[in-house]
Motif scaffolding. Structure first.
Motif, short mmCIF file in Angstrom:
data_model
loop_
_atom_site.label_atom_id
_atom_site.label_comp_id
_atom_site.label_asym_id
_atom_site.label_seq_id
_atom_site.Cartn_x
_atom_site.Cartn_y
_atom_site.Cartn_z
N LYS A 1 -39.15 19.83 56.74
CA LYS A 1 -40.52 19.55 56.35
C LYS A 1 -40.95 20.22 55.31
N SER A 2 -40.27 21.66 55.37
CA SER A 2 -40.91 22.42 54.15
C SER A 2 -40.23 22.07 52.86
N ASP A 3 -38.75 21.62 52.98
CA ASP A 3 -38.10 21.51 51.81
C ASP A 3 -38.68 20.21 51.05
N TRP A 4 -39.04 19.30 52.18
CA TRP A 4 -39.58 18.08 51.74
C TRP A 4 -40.76 18.20 50.97
N LYS A 5 -41.76 19.18 51.30
CA LYS A 5 -42.83 19.14 50.58
C LYS A 5 -42.69 20.06 49.43
N GLU A 6 -41.84 21.06 49.33
CA GLU A 6 -41.57 21.91 48.06
C GLU A 6 -40.75 21.17 47.21
N ASP A 7 -39.59 20.58 47.52
CA ASP A 7 -38.51 20.28 46.41
C ASP A 7 -38.06 19.15 47.10
N ARG A 8 -38.25 17.98 46.95
CA ARG A 8 -37.63 16.62 47.39
C ARG A 8 -36.31 16.45 47.04
N GLU A 9 -35.83 17.13 45.86
CA GLU A 9 -34.40 16.89 45.36
C GLU A 9 -33.33 17.83 45.96
N LEU A 10 -33.94 18.91 46.28
CA LEU A 10 -33.34 19.93 47.05
C LEU A 10 -33.10 19.55 48.43
N ALA A 11 -34.17 18.89 49.12
CA ALA A 11 -33.87 18.33 50.29
C ALA A 11 -33.24 17.29 50.39
N CYS B 1 -28.28 15.10 63.45
CA CYS B 1 -28.81 16.39 62.66
C CYS B 1 -30.69 16.00 62.46
N ARG B 2 -31.39 16.80 62.89
CA ARG B 2 -32.74 16.77 62.94
C ARG B 2 -33.11 16.85 61.33
N TYR B 3 -32.49 17.51 60.76
CA TYR B 3 -32.69 17.72 59.14
C TYR B 3 -32.30 16.54 58.56
N PHE B 4 -31.31 15.82 58.76
CA PHE B 4 -30.83 14.58 58.34
C PHE B 4 -31.76 13.44 58.55
N ARG B 5 -32.33 13.39 60.01
CA ARG B 5 -32.79 12.40 60.28
C ARG B 5 -34.42 12.32 59.66
N TYR B 6 -34.95 13.55 59.37
CA TYR B 6 -36.03 13.82 58.99
C TYR B 6 -36.19 13.18 57.62
N ILE B 7 -35.27 13.68 56.72
CA ILE B 7 -35.39 13.31 55.30
C ILE B 7 -35.27 11.76 55.11
N ASP C 1 -39.97 7.32 49.78
CA ASP C 1 -40.38 7.95 48.37
C ASP C 1 -39.79 7.03 47.57
N GLN C 2 -40.49 6.11 46.74
CA GLN C 2 -40.01 5.34 45.79
C GLN C 2 -38.92 5.64 44.90
N VAL C 3 -39.07 6.96 44.11
CA VAL C 3 -38.09 7.51 43.56
C VAL C 3 -36.82 7.94 43.89
N LEU C 4 -36.87 8.30 45.09
CA LEU C 4 -35.75 8.69 45.91
C LEU C 4 -35.09 7.74 46.83
N ARG C 5 -35.95 6.63 46.82
CA ARG C 5 -35.50 5.49 48.03
C ARG C 5 -33.80 5.20 47.94
N LYS C 6 -33.37 5.02 46.60
CA LYS C 6 -32.04 4.75 46.44
C LYS C 6 -31.18 5.90 46.79
N LYS C 7 -31.47 6.90 46.29
CA LYS C 7 -30.70 7.96 46.66
C LYS C 7 -30.56 8.36 48.27
N ILE C 8 -31.50 8.05 48.89
CA ILE C 8 -31.48 8.32 50.32
C ILE C 8 -30.54 7.45 51.03
N LYS C 9 -30.91 6.08 50.41
CA LYS C 9 -29.68 5.21 50.93
C LYS C 9 -28.23 5.42 50.78
N GLN C 10 -28.03 5.95 49.56
CA GLN C 10 -26.56 6.47 49.36
C GLN C 10 -26.22 7.65 50.20
#
Length: 269
Positions: free
Chosen positions: A209-219, A234-240, A245-254
């Motif tokens: 939650k903290s990383d997504w709020k502060e730096d989505r690329e890092l997350a 993994c809870r971190y993996f599932r949360y992200i 996020d429209q910009v990161l949607r493709k990256k998250i799918k990858q």
């Protein structure tokens, strides 16, 4: 005292530069006198840095003066002795100074690696370790490729490096590469000593939650590493992966696709 002497040398060099500029690079009487004065000062510094101890400001200024006078061999000798003479106390800065000098000289990669390897043993979280990793990755030796993975894990062992996005990017990219090359054992060897504390240290729900709020690329980079090491549960993996996020949607799918393919955890976990 340290400040006065090092400032004296630096100021001498600045004045010399000014004199040379003013006279169209012709050595004036003033310039020659200043060179003589600087050289006399360097003689005293030379004697000082031969005494076992930590002389960082003196060594830096002395080497700067030697390089100004074109004495590359002398500068190299001073830095080599300062780094490797066993009579001197262990000093990470000595290896940093030597590395930077060799880099300026465009020394062979093998020399650069040998210096950074010692620095890695002394300060695994030093900022030059990312450069060390890149040099190891370019090597043709498999042992260097394996060490490149060790270097990244050790950087991220330190609390001060948990937000280092470059380190996470390098680790994500390198994990994918070495798993494609069937070096699963390398990953397992590093992960086995960390699997009991890295999940809380790096991959908790709180950090997601903290990383997504502060730096989505890092997350996203961390989510990939978390998925590779801990699996899709993994809870971190599932949360992200649940974030929109429209910009990161493709990256998250990858990320999801790559984790499914390369995770070191069995599919059922």
């Amino acid at each position: 005292m340290d400040f006065l002497i090092t400032n004296l040398i630096s100021n001498d060099l600045k004045i010399i530069y000014l004199c040379i500029d003013e006279d169209d690079y012709a050595y004036s009487t003033k310039t020659r006198n200043m060179l003589s004065h600087s050289w006399k000062t360097s003689v005293h510094i030379c004697a000082l840095v031969k005494i076992p101890g930590v002389w960082d400001p003196f060594v830096k200024s002395y080497v700067e003066m030697l390089e100004f006078h074109g004495d590359q061999d002398g500068a190299r000798k001073v830095l080599t002795n300062y780094a490797y003479d066993e009579k001197f106390p262990s000093n990470p800065n000595a290896h940093v100074y030597l590395y930077n000098f060799l880099k300026r000289e465009k020394a062979p990669r093998a020399k650069l690696l040998s210096v950074l390897k010692i620095l890695h043993e002394l300060v695994p979280s030093h900022k030059l370790m990312l450069e060390f990793h890149k040099l190891l990755r370019k090597s043709e030796k498999e042992e260097h490729h394996k060490l490149g993975l060790v270097v990244l894990f050790r950087i991220l062992d330190f609390a001060g490096c948990t937000k280092n996005i470059t380190a996470w990017k390098y680790l994500a990219k390198y994990l994918r590469q070495i798993l494609m090359e069937n070096h699963l054992a390398w990953v397992q060897e590093e992960w086995n000593s960390r699997k009991n504390w890295w999940p809380i240290f790096h991959f908790s729900y709180f950090w997601a939650k903290s990383d997504w709020k502060e730096d989505r690329e890092l997350a996203c980079e961390k989510a990939f590493v978390a998925g590779i090491l801990l699996g899709k549960g993994c809870r971190y993996f599932r949360y992200i992966l649940k974030q929109d996020d429209q910009v990161l949607r493709k990256k998250i799918k990858q990320i999801k696709k790559s984790v499914k393919k390369y995770s070191v955890v069995s599919p059922g976990v």
